[in-house]
Design a protein around this motif. Structure first.
Motif, PDB file in Angstrom:
ATOM      1  N   ALA A   1      59.304  32.796 -15.888  1.00  0.00           N
ATOM      2  CA  ALA A   1      60.064  32.391 -17.088  1.00  0.00           C
ATOM      3  C   ALA A   1      61.197  31.536 -16.255  1.00  0.00           C
ATOM      4  N   THR A   2      61.075  30.200 -15.933  1.00  0.00           N
ATOM      5  CA  THR A   2      62.019  29.662 -14.968  1.00  0.00           C
ATOM      6  C   THR A   2      63.049  29.172 -15.999  1.00  0.00           C
ATOM      7  N   GLY A   3      62.751  29.079 -17.218  1.00  0.00           N
ATOM      8  CA  GLY A   3      63.751  28.432 -18.179  1.00  0.00           C
ATOM      9  C   GLY A   3      64.985  29.525 -18.678  1.00  0.00           C
ATOM     10  N   GLY A   4      64.408  30.764 -18.467  1.00  0.00           N
ATOM     11  CA  GLY A   4      65.443  31.940 -18.846  1.00  0.00           C
ATOM     12  C   GLY A   4      64.863  33.050 -19.503  1.00  0.00           C
ATOM     13  N   ILE A   5      65.671  33.990 -20.083  1.00  0.00           N
ATOM     14  CA  ILE A   5      64.767  35.448 -20.590  1.00  0.00           C
ATOM     15  C   ILE A   5      66.089  35.545 -21.700  1.00  0.00           C
ATOM     16  N   ALA A   6      65.351  35.272 -23.071  1.00  0.00           N
ATOM     17  CA  ALA A   6      66.351  35.523 -24.369  1.00  0.00           C
ATOM     18  C   ALA A   6      65.914  37.031 -24.796  1.00  0.00           C
ATOM     19  N   GLN A   7      67.016  37.503 -25.715  1.00  0.00           N
ATOM     20  CA  GLN A   7      66.690  38.993 -26.041  1.00  0.00           C
ATOM     21  C   GLN A   7      65.567  38.929 -27.266  1.00  0.00           C
ATOM     22  N   PHE A   8      66.545  38.196 -28.140  1.00  0.00           N
ATOM     23  CA  PHE A   8      65.618  38.200 -29.385  1.00  0.00           C
ATOM     24  C   PHE A   8      66.674  37.753 -30.442  1.00  0.00           C
ATOM     25  N   PHE A   9      66.182  37.050 -31.363  1.00  0.00           N
ATOM     26  CA  PHE A   9      67.200  36.217 -32.429  1.00  0.00           C
ATOM     27  C   PHE A   9      68.222  37.482 -32.748  1.00  0.00           C
ATOM     28  N   ASP A  10      67.706  38.638 -33.321  1.00  0.00           N
ATOM     29  CA  ASP A  10      68.844  39.451 -33.878  1.00  0.00           C
ATOM     30  C   ASP A  10      69.671  40.221 -32.733  1.00  0.00           C
ATOM     31  N   ARG A  11      69.292  39.885 -31.353  1.00  0.00           N
ATOM     32  CA  ARG A  11      70.166  40.498 -30.484  1.00  0.00           C
ATOM     33  C   ARG A  11      70.903  39.517 -29.827  1.00  0.00           C
ATOM     34  N   ASP A  12      70.478  38.191 -29.785  1.00  0.00           N
ATOM     35  CA  ASP A  12      71.567  37.138 -29.185  1.00  0.00           C
ATOM     36  C   ASP A  12      72.554  36.607 -30.270  1.00  0.00           C
ATOM     37  N   THR A  13      72.196  36.862 -31.458  1.00  0.00           N
ATOM     38  CA  THR A  13      73.178  36.307 -32.376  1.00  0.00           C
ATOM     39  C   THR A  13      74.114  37.235 -32.820  1.00  0.00           C
ATOM     40  N   ASP A  14      75.213  37.123 -33.469  1.00  0.00           N
ATOM     41  CA  ASP A  14      76.268  37.914 -34.221  1.00  0.00           C
ATOM     42  C   ASP A  14      75.248  38.745 -35.403  1.00  0.00           C
ATOM     43  N   ALA A  15      75.786  39.949 -35.625  1.00  0.00           N
ATOM     44  CA  ALA A  15      74.985  40.694 -36.444  1.00  0.00           C
ATOM     45  C   ALA A  15      74.804  39.748 -38.055  1.00  0.00           C
ATOM     46  N   GLU A  16      75.965  39.579 -38.546  1.00  0.00           N
ATOM     47  CA  GLU A  16      75.721  38.820 -39.786  1.00  0.00           C
ATOM     48  C   GLU A  16      74.965  37.485 -39.686  1.00  0.00           C
ATOM     49  N   MET A  17      75.260  36.739 -38.452  1.00  0.00           N
ATOM     50  CA  MET A  17      74.481  35.483 -38.539  1.00  0.00           C
ATOM     51  C   MET A  17      73.162  36.011 -38.485  1.00  0.00           C
ATOM     52  N   ALA A  18      72.761  36.850 -37.680  1.00  0.00           N
ATOM     53  CA  ALA A  18      71.146  37.244 -37.599  1.00  0.00           C
ATOM     54  C   ALA A  18      70.610  37.678 -38.944  1.00  0.00           C
ATOM     55  N   ALA A  19      71.509  38.337 -39.633  1.00  0.00           N
ATOM     56  CA  ALA A  19      70.943  38.814 -41.191  1.00  0.00           C
ATOM     57  C   ALA A  19      70.899  37.565 -42.060  1.00  0.00           C
ATOM     58  N   ALA A  20      71.721  36.522 -42.054  1.00  0.00           N
ATOM     59  CA  ALA A  20      71.521  35.195 -42.717  1.00  0.00           C
ATOM     60  C   ALA A  20      70.435  34.341 -42.267  1.00  0.00           C
ATOM     61  N   GLY A  21      70.301  34.363 -40.782  1.00  0.00           N
ATOM     62  CA  GLY A  21      69.369  33.539 -40.255  1.00  0.00           C
ATOM     63  C   GLY A  21      68.204  33.858 -40.758  1.00  0.00           C
ATOM     64  N   MET A  22      67.800  35.120 -40.401  1.00  0.00           N
ATOM     65  CA  MET A  22      66.181  35.570 -40.660  1.00  0.00           C
ATOM     66  C   MET A  22      65.875  35.585 -42.305  1.00  0.00           C
ATOM     67  N   GLU A  23      67.120  35.753 -43.029  1.00  0.00           N
ATOM     68  CA  GLU A  23      66.915  35.424 -44.382  1.00  0.00           C
ATOM     69  C   GLU A  23      66.229  34.098 -44.842  1.00  0.00           C
ATOM     70  N   GLY A  24      67.288  33.297 -44.166  1.00  0.00           N
ATOM     71  CA  GLY A  24      66.846  31.764 -44.211  1.00  0.00           C
ATOM     72  C   GLY A  24      65.529  31.334 -43.847  1.00  0.00           C
ATOM     73  N   PHE A  25      65.093  31.805 -42.511  1.00  0.00           N
ATOM     74  CA  PHE A  25      63.894  31.636 -42.045  1.00  0.00           C
ATOM     75  C   PHE A  25      62.678  32.037 -43.025  1.00  0.00           C
ATOM     76  N   GLN A  26      62.965  33.336 -43.675  1.00  0.00           N
ATOM     77  CA  GLN A  26      61.667  33.774 -44.721  1.00  0.00           C
ATOM     78  C   GLN A  26      61.726  32.708 -45.879  1.00  0.00           C
ATOM     79  N   GLU A  27      63.091  32.494 -46.301  1.00  0.00           N
ATOM     80  CA  GLU A  27      62.795  31.391 -47.572  1.00  0.00           C
ATOM     81  C   GLU A  27      62.268  30.099 -47.308  1.00  0.00           C
ATOM     82  N   PHE A  28      62.383  29.728 -45.768  1.00  0.00           N
ATOM     83  CA  PHE A  28      62.042  28.368 -45.331  1.00  0.00           C
ATOM     84  C   PHE A  28      60.503  28.457 -45.420  1.00  0.00           C
ATOM     85  N   MET A  29      60.072  29.573 -44.621  1.00  0.00           N
ATOM     86  CA  MET A  29      58.339  29.828 -44.734  1.00  0.00           C
ATOM     87  C   MET A  29      57.796  29.856 -46.177  1.00  0.00           C
ATOM     88  N   VAL A  30      58.393  30.217 -47.355  1.00  0.00           N
ATOM     89  CA  VAL A  30      57.911  30.128 -48.618  1.00  0.00           C
ATOM     90  C   VAL A  30      58.223  28.790 -49.363  1.00  0.00           C
TER      91      VAL A  30
END
Lengths: 308, 415
Positions: free
Chosen positions: B364-393
């Motif tokens: 993985a020459t690019g780098g290793i990310a943790q996961f969306f909810d571990r890389d972002t601020d907690a509040e941002m993670a909650a809002a972000g993933m809720e937005g992703f779900q809405e986007f998928m629908v």
């Protein structure tokens, strides 16, 4: 414990004081533990919440005073309005439990062999935990394995994803909540019906009242105390509709089934929460809404006590 | 749940003592709060403690296992009152609230030596403000788990580019199946899709800047990522009604062959094997390239151990973390966990998926990310993933969703 609390006979001085004031002091002594705990666990936290709502605080570091900032944020928080709207839906639709319970109670209020068994079967949903009710309904609605879609399929309705669709999810949860609530109202009315005066019913029948008229003018007025309690417990039940939402949807999809109580929990205590100040602000708003209702309730109690 | 290992490990002590260690004999207490009660992690942790006890028979070790979810709220209590000497948590931004509040011990001294070189791949994930705050013991890869037998039946090969991925998906859809199963009821599964689409479209640096809150969500590059996602959504690539399912409830679609693939972490393998899929039916491939030439970066959430700042026996805790980080221990522990060791001198279990993950992450020459909810601020993670779900629908709501995420970002970064 202070000296005044020890029972009478021993030292003469305090004994006399006790004898003189016994009637006045005794009720307060009995009330003391209740008042102390109520003050500590209900009254004090209310003021604490008011206070926290003026801070930004993650529960760990130092709280930062932000004035009314949390409330300003609430005003343009889409999730807050969704929750508020859902609370209104809950409040209005939950009241359906009262007529529902009344009609089942009227239906069950007859002398047939095995009636007790039927009554207990109808009462059953109230006995099981809300969490279990929520789980059962979540499976029932599940589009892959649930019985709901085959059921509505019998009537030619296309399959639905009740809990996954923002337009239907709240109604789906309310329907699940109504199931035990109707049973509760039914029990209240069944006990109420026992107290209906048969002579009045007889008299009304001689005067030619029957059916709806009998129900409306003769039975219902006698059921007023039961109706009052049913309204109280149903409104409270609607306002604290938390467990069902938590079990069935976690407030989703994308927050469309949240109510204020759940949103408050999510913001301040869930995995990604810990915005204590913001959560407290939501709690304050919920408290003020409840306060309107509680004030009305207390005013009515007081009026009835005075015998109007 | 509490265990004391002193007596049980006495016999083992005799044998391992012969091997000899350079470390001085430890005495006193060591209290460990570990954040998983599931069978494999429990066995791994107990094994770790037992072997450490064998090295230090005079040490009084007390291990408490806490439920994974419960730990996420309990940690706030036990770090501030009656802290243990070692506790389990996660790497990345998830550490930040505790680091910022001064509740985690700075363990940069451990990383300064040889250990730091052996664990180099996760050093950035454990680093905040230029210091290291914990020690990793395991991580696992994310990627696409797919039904090899369905691919063979349809004559498909493993895709390496976005065009191939979509072409494959078209064939799968025409065969009456869905391309991907997913259960978005608990939101986090959407984070995996966003991470990979964003990492592949714009690369590691952009992704980390975005999750760190340095780039507005309304940026055109973010829209490009969502446009890729939308291509799949418009094809109907995901199973219907995914908002109703948890990640476990989405598994039967893959097991029954109604969907051909699942973007998930390696912990998916165990339940799928239990459900009856053999290694001939189930395969794994790396999320394909989207923008040509961008170095491949991966999600690999890292599980970690930390020393609370209020710990009573920090010397013992440091010795334990050093033991945890050692190549020998990581080999054994990850064999039990069915995950990947972080120490580069550790050896990897002989398992198809673990081997594949090891190879992928080593490159993985690019780098290793943790996961969306571990890389972002907690509040941002909650809002972000809720937005992703809405986007998928409702993909048409994208503008409103991005506006909302942007306002959350601005508030979070302003604080």
């Amino acid at each position: 414990m202070t000296v005044t609390e020890t029972p009478a006979p021993r030292p003469p001085a305090t004994g006399q004081w006790w004898r003189r004031n016994q009637m006045r002091v005794a009720p307060w002594l009995f009330l003391a533990p209740g008042i102390a705990f109520f003050a500590l666990y209900v009254i004090y936290p209310i003021f604490q919440s008011f206070n926290i709502s003026f801070y930004r605080w993650d529960g760990l570091g130092e709280p930062v005073p932000v004035g009314l900032e949390n409330y300003r944020q609430l005003l343009d928080d889409r999730a807050f309005y969704t929750s508020l709207r859902n609370n209104v839906k809950w409040l209005l639709l939950y009241l359906l439990a009262i007529p529902g319970g009344l009609f089942i109670a009227l239906f069950l209020n007859q002398q047939i062999r095995g009636m007790r068994l039927y009554k207990s079967l109808f009462f059953f949903p109230f006995v099981i935990s809300q969490v279990v009710v929520g789980l059962v309904f979540a499976w029932f609605y599940n589009p892959a394995i649930g019985l709901f879609n085959p059921l509505i399929g019998l009537f030619g309705v296309a399959p639905m994803n009740v809990l996954g669709n923002p337009n239907t999810v709240t109604y789906g949860i309310i329907a699940a909540g109504l199931w035990p609530q109707i049973a509760y109202c039914m029990i209240l009315y069944l006990t109420g019906l026992n107290a209906v005066d048969p002579e009045q019913v007889e008299a009304a029948r001689l005067d030619g009242a029957k059916g709806w008229k009998m129900l409306w003018y003769v039975i219902l007025p006698q059921l007023r105390p039961a109706t009052f309690i049913a309204v109280v417990v149903t409104v409270i039940g609607a306002m604290r509709s938390f467990d069902m939402i938590s079990v069935m949807t976690n407030g989703g999809p994308f927050g469309s089934s949240r109510v204020l109580a759940y949103y408050m929990f999510e913001v301040s205590l869930s995995e990604y929460g810990f915005r204590m100040g913001y959560g407290a602000a939501i709690a304050v708003v919920l408290f003020l809404i409840m306060m309107v209702y509680i004030a009305f309730f207390l005013w009515r109690m007081w009026r009835e006590e005075r015998g109007y | 749940m509490q265990f004391t290992f002193k007596g049980a490990a006495a016999a083992l002590a005799m044998s391992t003592m012969l091997a000899g260690t350079a470390q001085a004999e430890l005495t006193g207490n060591l209290r460990i709060f570990f954040n998983d009660q599931n069978p494999a992690p429990k066995a791994a942790m107990e094994g770790m403690v037992e072997r450490f006890q064998a090295l230090h028979p005079a040490l009084n070790i007390e291990l408490t296992l806490i439920d994974r979810e419960a730990n996420k709220t309990q940690i706030r209590n036990y770090l501030t009152a009656n802290a243990p000497d070692v506790n389990g948590w996660y790497a990345g931004n998830r550490m930040r609230p505790f680091v910022a509040a001064g509740l985690f011990e700075d363990v940069s001294d451990l990383w300064a030596g040889e250990m730091g070189e052996e664990l180099a791949s996760t050093r950035p994930a454990l680093t905040l403000d230029g210091k290291q705050w914990g020690v990793p013991y395991s991580y696992y890869q994310w990627g696409i788990y797919y039904r090899q037998d369905i691919f063979e039946e349809l004559g498909l090969s493993v895709p390496t580019t976005w065009e191939e991925e979509k072409a494959n998906c078209q064939v799968i859809l025409e065969s009456g199946r869905k391309c991907y199963t997913i259960g978005t009821r608990f939101l986090w599964t959407t984070g995996g899709w966003f991470d990979y689409l964003n990492l592949r479209t714009h690369g590691y640096d952009f992704h980390m800047a975005l999750t760190a809150g340095e780039i507005p969500w309304t940026d055109d590059r973010v829209r490009e990522t969502f446009a890729k996602w939308r291509e799949l959504i418009d094809m109907g690539a995901f199973i219907d009604d995914h908002t109703a399912y948890t990640w476990q409830e989405a598994q039967p679609f893959l097991v029954n062959g109604e969907a051909a693939a699942y973007l998930m972490g390696n912990f998916l393998v165990a339940p799928l094997r239990e459900a009856g899929l053999t290694d001939d039916q189930l395969g794994f491939y790396q999320f394909p390239e989207i923008t040509p030439g961008i170095p491949m970066a991966e999600d690999a959430p890292t599980d970690t151990l930390h020393i609370p700042a209020q710990a009573q026996n920090k010397d013992n805790a440091r010795a334990f973390l050093q033991f945890v980080a050692s190549a020998e221990n990581q080999t054994i522990v990850n064999e039990v966990l069915g995950q990947l060791p972080i120490n580069r001198n550790a050896s990897v279990a002989d398992d198809k998926f673990i081997q594949a993950g090891f190879e992928m992450l080593s490159n993985a020459t690019g780098g290793i990310a943790q996961f969306f909810d571990r890389d972002t601020d907690a509040e941002m993670a909650a809002a972000g993933m809720e937005g992703f779900q809405e986007f998928m629908v409702m993909p048409d709501n994208l503008d409103a969703i991005l506006q909302r995420l942007e306002s959350v970002r601005q508030r979070v970064t302003a604080n």
